[in-house]
Design a protein around this motif. Structure first.
Motif, PDB file in Angstrom:
ATOM      1  N   VAL B 141       0.873  -1.178   0.000  1.00 52.92           N
ATOM      2  CA  VAL B 141       0.000   0.000   0.000  1.00 52.92           C
ATOM      3  C   VAL B 141       0.906   1.223   0.000  1.00 52.92           C
ATOM      4  N   ASP B 142       1.826   1.274   0.925  1.00 59.67           N
ATOM      5  CA  ASP B 142       2.945   2.213   0.889  1.00 59.67           C
ATOM      6  C   ASP B 142       4.131   1.516   1.526  1.00 59.67           C
ATOM      7  N   ALA B 143       5.246   2.206   1.678  1.00 60.97           N
ATOM      8  CA  ALA B 143       6.469   1.534   2.144  1.00 60.97           C
ATOM      9  C   ALA B 143       6.266   0.828   3.479  1.00 60.97           C
ATOM     10  N   HIS B 144       5.366   1.346   4.302  1.00 58.98           N
ATOM     11  CA  HIS B 144       5.199   0.776   5.641  1.00 58.98           C
ATOM     12  C   HIS B 144       3.794   0.235   5.883  1.00 58.98           C
ATOM     13  N   THR B 145       3.127  -0.109   4.800  1.00 49.81           N
ATOM     14  CA  THR B 145       1.803  -0.728   4.919  1.00 49.81           C
ATOM     15  C   THR B 145       1.707  -1.862   3.899  1.00 49.81           C
ATOM     16  N   ALA B 146       1.348  -3.036   4.387  1.00 55.80           N
ATOM     17  CA  ALA B 146       1.202  -4.185   3.485  1.00 55.80           C
ATOM     18  C   ALA B 146      -0.230  -4.698   3.554  1.00 55.80           C
ATOM     19  N   LYS B 147      -0.748  -5.076   2.392  1.00 51.81           N
ATOM     20  CA  LYS B 147      -2.114  -5.608   2.350  1.00 51.81           C
ATOM     21  C   LYS B 147      -2.060  -7.089   1.983  1.00 51.81           C
ATOM     22  N   PHE B 148      -2.758  -7.894   2.767  1.00 48.36           N
ATOM     23  CA  PHE B 148      -2.828  -9.334   2.498  1.00 48.36           C
ATOM     24  C   PHE B 148      -4.219  -9.665   1.985  1.00 48.36           C
ATOM     25  N   THR B 149      -4.291 -10.413   0.901  1.00 49.58           N
ATOM     26  CA  THR B 149      -5.595 -10.864   0.416  1.00 49.58           C
ATOM     27  C   THR B 149      -5.594 -12.393   0.368  1.00 49.58           C
ATOM     28  N   THR B 150      -6.749 -12.972   0.645  1.00 47.22           N
ATOM     29  CA  THR B 150      -6.859 -14.431   0.625  1.00 47.22           C
ATOM     30  C   THR B 150      -7.987 -14.852  -0.318  1.00 47.22           C
ATOM     31  N   LYS B 151      -7.985 -16.106  -0.700  1.00 40.97           N
ATOM     32  CA  LYS B 151      -8.987 -16.616  -1.648  1.00 40.97           C
ATOM     33  C   LYS B 151     -10.376 -16.561  -1.009  1.00 40.97           C
ATOM     34  N   THR B 152     -10.461 -17.110   0.212  1.00 44.14           N
ATOM     35  CA  THR B 152     -11.710 -17.040   0.975  1.00 44.14           C
ATOM     36  C   THR B 152     -11.388 -16.371   2.312  1.00 44.14           C
ATOM     37  N   ALA B 153     -12.431 -16.081   3.074  1.00 49.36           N
ATOM     38  CA  ALA B 153     -12.199 -15.402   4.355  1.00 49.36           C
ATOM     39  C   ALA B 153     -11.350 -16.296   5.267  1.00 49.36           C
ATOM     40  N   PRO B 155     -10.377 -15.933   9.003  1.00 49.54           N
ATOM     41  CA  PRO B 155     -10.480 -15.092  10.198  1.00 49.54           C
ATOM     42  C   PRO B 155      -9.239 -15.139  11.081  1.00 49.54           C
ATOM     43  N   ILE B 156      -8.421 -16.169  10.918  1.00 44.26           N
ATOM     44  CA  ILE B 156      -7.245 -16.256  11.792  1.00 44.26           C
ATOM     45  C   ILE B 156      -5.966 -15.896  11.040  1.00 44.26           C
ATOM     46  N   LEU B 157      -6.078 -15.038  10.030  1.00 43.08           N
ATOM     47  CA  LEU B 157      -4.868 -14.721   9.262  1.00 43.08           C
ATOM     48  C   LEU B 157      -3.729 -14.192  10.153  1.00 43.08           C
ATOM     49  N   PRO B 158      -4.000 -13.289  11.122  1.00 47.95           N
ATOM     50  CA  PRO B 158      -2.877 -12.847  11.980  1.00 47.95           C
ATOM     51  C   PRO B 158      -2.219 -14.018  12.716  1.00 47.95           C
ATOM     52  N   THR B 159      -3.026 -15.005  13.135  1.00 48.52           N
ATOM     53  CA  THR B 159      -2.453 -16.186  13.804  1.00 48.52           C
ATOM     54  C   THR B 159      -1.536 -16.941  12.837  1.00 48.52           C
ATOM     55  N   LEU B 160      -1.986 -17.056  11.582  1.00 49.21           N
ATOM     56  CA  LEU B 160      -1.155 -17.739  10.584  1.00 49.21           C
ATOM     57  C   LEU B 160       0.125 -16.945  10.324  1.00 49.21           C
ATOM     58  N   LEU B 161      -0.013 -15.622  10.301  1.00 48.70           N
ATOM     59  CA  LEU B 161       1.169 -14.815   9.995  1.00 48.70           C
ATOM     60  C   LEU B 161       2.172 -14.805  11.142  1.00 48.70           C
ATOM     61  N   ALA B 162       1.766 -15.313  12.295  1.00 46.38           N
ATOM     62  CA  ALA B 162       2.729 -15.477  13.397  1.00 46.38           C
ATOM     63  C   ALA B 162       3.758 -16.548  13.052  1.00 46.38           C
ATOM     64  N   GLN B 163       3.521 -17.276  11.962  1.00 44.88           N
ATOM     65  CA  GLN B 163       4.472 -18.304  11.519  1.00 44.88           C
ATOM     66  C   GLN B 163       5.356 -17.808  10.376  1.00 44.88           C
ATOM     67  N   LEU B 164       4.963 -16.691   9.763  1.00 45.19           N
ATOM     68  CA  LEU B 164       5.707 -16.205   8.591  1.00 45.19           C
ATOM     69  C   LEU B 164       6.864 -15.314   9.046  1.00 45.19           C
ATOM     70  N   THR B 165       8.082 -15.795   8.882  1.00 49.99           N
ATOM     71  CA  THR B 165       9.238 -14.983   9.274  1.00 49.99           C
ATOM     72  C   THR B 165       9.619 -14.066   8.120  1.00 49.99           C
ATOM     73  N   ILE B 166      10.081 -12.875   8.477  1.00 47.74           N
ATOM     74  CA  ILE B 166      10.388 -11.878   7.448  1.00 47.74           C
ATOM     75  C   ILE B 166      11.902 -11.789   7.279  1.00 47.74           C
ATOM     76  N   SER B 167      12.344 -12.030   6.037  1.00 44.90           N
ATOM     77  CA  SER B 167      13.787 -11.942   5.812  1.00 44.90           C
ATOM     78  C   SER B 167      14.102 -10.938   4.709  1.00 44.90           C
ATOM     79  N   SER B 168      15.363 -10.594   4.652  1.00 44.81           N
ATOM     80  CA  SER B 168      15.820  -9.557   3.716  1.00 44.81           C
ATOM     81  C   SER B 168      15.491  -9.927   2.272  1.00 44.81           C
TER      82      SER B 168
END
Lengths: 305, 504
Positions: B141-153, B155-168
């Motif tokens: 969205v901008d340098a410090h905002t990211a938008k996540f879209t999924t195929k279907t709803a 509701p626990i996307l933040p819980t899932l993203l607790a597993q996604l590590t961010i690397s360079s």
């Protein structure tokens, strides 16, 4: 001698190929690596993708063809667990085991020959009985148990040695001592029996009659003939050090080929299993050739040509 | 290292190096003993404990972090997030953070990390275990905002993203890396294959500066050796030592490991297709007798496959009483109605599934024989066991009492309910349309409603269907050296945040 070594090499290459073929097919009968590498709830699509990526969806004969083609180019494939060429993984682990063996075997031979010869000199004496008793214990005590007791006694209680790992010479003492136990136990028995036969033979009696001293009789006259069966058994024990290394490397955290083989079998890392078998078999083959040459050197009556 | 080089190094060290025994390390450095060494150090494989315990939240961080106690998510690299549409989430990222290689942490890095995880060239466990089926994509969205879209709803996307590590963004796609580059409080320093992994403190870390400046990870599969290393001061912390080695109450700390053990019953096959027989099996096993004998007395009796740290855990279920007489009566009743309760039932265990698991199945089999069941015990090696654990199940199989262990460290029941109990679940033996509908519906809910529906899922499985024999929520023992001030939690099943280690 040259033609003998050539013939033996050809035989060994044939044995090696049979071994590799067996390992290839038997390993693949044990189940799919996808079961072990993917989460249990991975979808069928992901499982298919995994098998496709590593060629496990191909019929076995195609997989075997790829394997042979790779072998011709010294390419044993990628390790599933390490994502590196399997040969690199194996060749990295092999020197550790080889170093363990290189420290262990000379010590085993030295201790066994001295102890076995002295025991044979006075059969039934106190030293003989003590040596037989201790060597039997050494040959029959499970390595893993001795290793753990060794850690508890020398590291935890006495604080004299490190528990495990590598780094300083002290780290090698317990692993080498544990690894020595079984082959020493076996070899002392063999040296003793073989020396007793040699000491009771006619040429020794002649030497005695001529007034040759006891030490010279044992270590000069009898030992040379008594060593032949010892060389055979010692070579078996040397080849079997990989078995002992599995335990020692696991307990003491030595990154050698013994532990690598066990881990690879458990994880169905086929390429590493194949490469490890190939490298170990080659080492055994080299040991056998060295033994044959040693035989000829020790006993000039043996003529290979 | 070549053979001769190794000999040379060992010999020269023997001549010049002084003995290096216990405690010969910096005051602020720690040595940690793991049960096994890593095969790779890839950021997309951190759900595997062998990798996660080294690099997750130490080297590579996540946008959000799980709070296991409160069943919620906490901000980490993301400051906040909101669901802007049923299939859309917007995450505000923390600003002013740089990766260890100097590149900025921004929306591009988030997109890169997600794309890398979703790349089919790698079988990343984060994808295969958590993101598979969501079709999740990230855009800037901008340098410090990211938008996540999924195929279907989801509701626990933040819980899932607790597993996604961010690397360079410099971490290559399509191949595993052995050089993780993250934003964490520690930088990856070295990995000596087969021997150790080293991390060093990142003094430019965006958060609070940790006390420990250096960590070395070694691995010993022999539990008594791992425990001895901490005892002698060669190491500061040993994960997962066996209960029989946890002999020092001063240093040995117990923590739930998110594993739950249970027997799955083949509910379609006689005599296990009769609910009275399934109840009898539950009544005949004296679970309490195992606690403090061959199972740790700190383990808890289980009434369902998830533990209390998971959203959806039903705290109202009551343990089965040990009542062999009632079990015999139920079996007699079933027999009178023509159920073949004398048929051979195969109990299947797996060696080393947990400490003393062999002894456990032997004793459990004997308890079932005690009420008159005809039990044959088999212990299977891992791959054979997995073949039986997963569909397709053999058509002509015997009735099975199958020992299994389930590990849900995601904080949500979704990762258990479908897989284990829905008709299409890969390890489900149930075919109950009502339960299927409830499982699917619970997955679409959020918050209290979600917890309530999963509560009902587990109640039906336990009380109405009696689909299995829940046994124990398991625990691990960690030996923590006397230098450290640290109490393990369930999070340590998959990670160990070095920043949380304090010195005494």
């Amino acid at each position: 001698m040259g033609s003998f070594i050539f013939k033996r090499s050809l035989q060994s290459v044939f044995s090696l190929l049979v071994l590799i073929v067996l390992v290839f097919f038997l390993a693949r009968m044990t189940g799919s690596p996808a079961d072990l590498y993917l989460p249990q709830d991975a979808s069928a699509e992901i499982r298919h993708q995994f098998n496709e990526q590593f060629g496990f969806n191909d019929p076995l004969y195609i997989q075997f063809g790829h394997f042979l083609w790779g072998l011709l180019h010294f390419d044993m494939g990628q390790s599933l667990q390490f994502s590196r060429p399997a040969v690199d993984v194996v060749l990295q682990a092999f020197p550790t085991t080889l170093t363990l063996a290189a420290f262990t075997m000379p010590l085993v031979i030295l201790v066994s020959v001295v102890t076995g010869s002295l025991a044979a000199f006075r059969p039934g004496g106190v030293f003989d009985r003590l040596a037989s008793f201790i060597s039997l214990i050494g040959a029959s005590t499970p390595n893993f148990w001795v290793a753990i007791v060794g850690v508890l006694v020398f590291a935890v209680t006495l604080r004299a040695l490190p528990t495990s790992g590598t780094g300083t010479p002290l780290h090698w003492i317990l692993p080498v001592a544990v690894l020595m136990l079984r082959p020493t136990g076996v070899l002392v028995q063999v040296v003793r029996t073989s020396m007793m036969t040699a000491l009771s033979s006619a040429y020794i009696k002649t030497a005695r009659a001529k007034g040759v001293g006891s030490r010279a009789i044992v270590f000069v006259h009898a030992l040379r003939n008594g060593l032949l069966p010892v060389i055979t058994v010692a070579s078996d024990q040397a080849a079997g050090i990989v078995n002992g290394a599995v335990i020692v490397e696991t307990v003491f955290g030595f990154p050698g080929i013994g532990k690598l083989m066990i881990d690879s079998v458990m994880l169905r890392d086929f390429t590493v299993i194949q490469a490890a078998v190939l490298v170990t078999a080659l080492a055994v083959f080299v040991i056998n050739i060295i033994v044959d040459i040693t035989y000829a050197l020790v006993d000039p009556r043996i003529r290979y040509s | 290292m070549s053979f001769w080089k190794t000999i040379a190094v060992v010999t020269s060290t023997a001549l010049i190096a002084p003995p290096n025994l216990a405690s010969a390390q910096d005051a602020t450095a720690v040595t940690i003993v793991l049960p096994a060494g890593p095969d790779r150090l890839d950021p997309c494989e951190t759900p595997r404990s062998v990798i996660g315990r080294i690099i997750k939240q130490n080297v590579v961080e996540t946008l959000v972090e799980l709070d296991y106690d409160k069943h919620t998510t906490l901000p980490r690299l993301a400051e906040s997030w909101e669901q802007t549409a049923p299939t859309e989430w917007v995450f505000k990222l923390r600003q002013g953070i740089t990766f260890h290689d100097g590149t900025p942490f921004d929306a591009k890095a988030v997109i890169h990390s997600l794309e890398r995880t979703n790349d089919p060239a790698l079988t990343c466990i984060t994808r295969t275990k958590y993101l598979d089926g969501t079709d999740v994509k990230a855009t800037e969205v901008d340098a410090h905002t990211a938008k996540f879209t999924t195929k279907t709803a989801v509701p626990i996307l933040p819980t899932l993203l607790a597993q996604l590590t961010i690397s360079s963004v410099k971490t290559p796609k399509g191949e595993y890396t052995a050089d993780p580059i993250g934003t964490g409080p520690y930088k990856f320093d070295h990995w000596t294959q087969g021997e150790n992994v080293g991390l060093v403190r990142n003094d430019a870390y965006w958060g609070e500066k940790p006390v420990i400046d250096k960590a070395t990870y070694v691995w010993r599969s022999e539990s008594s050796v791992a425990a001895a290393m901490v005892e002698t001061g060669e190491a500061d912390l040993a994960f997962s030592i066996a209960p029989q080695d946890a002999t020092n109450p001063e240093t040995d700390k117990v923590y739930p490991n998110s594993d739950s053990a249970l027997f799955r019953l083949s509910v379609d096959i006689p005599p296990l297709n009769d609910v009275r027989v399934r109840k009898a099996i539950n009544l005949a096993i004296d679970r309490q007798a195992f606690l403090g004998s061959i199972i740790s007395d700190k383990a808890e009796l289980a009434m369902q496959q998830v533990g209390p740290s998971v959203l959806g855990f039903n705290a109202n279920l009551k343990p089965w009483a040990y009542d062999p007489e009632q079990a015999k009566a139920l079996l007699a009743q079933a027999k009178a109605d023509g159920v073949d309760v004398d048929r051979e039932i195969r109990m299947i265990g797996r060696p080393a599934m947990f400490a003393n698991s062999n002894e456990f199945v032997e004793a459990a089999a004997e308890m079932l024989r005690g009420v008159g069941l005809n039990i044959k015990l088999d212990n299977l090696e891992m791959t054979q066991w997995l073949k039986m654990a997963n569909k397709p199940f053999a058509e002509d199989r015997q009735p099975n009492i199958f020992l299994t262990m389930h590990d849900n460290n995601s904080g949500d029941a979704a990762f258990t309910a479908f897989f284990k109990y829905h008709s299409n679940g890969r390890q489900s033996e149930l075919h109950d349309a009502d339960l299927d509908a409830l499982i699917v519906d619970a997955g679409t809910q959020s918050g209290a409603k979600r917890a309530e529906e999963y509560n009902e899922v587990f109640r039906r499985i336990y009380e109405d269907i009696v689909a299995d024999v829940p046994l124990f929520h398991m625990v691990n023992y960690m030996r923590v050296g006397k230098r450290l001030d640290f109490t393990p939690t369930i999070a340590n099943a998959v990670e160990l945040q070095l920043a949380r280690l304090k010195l005494k």
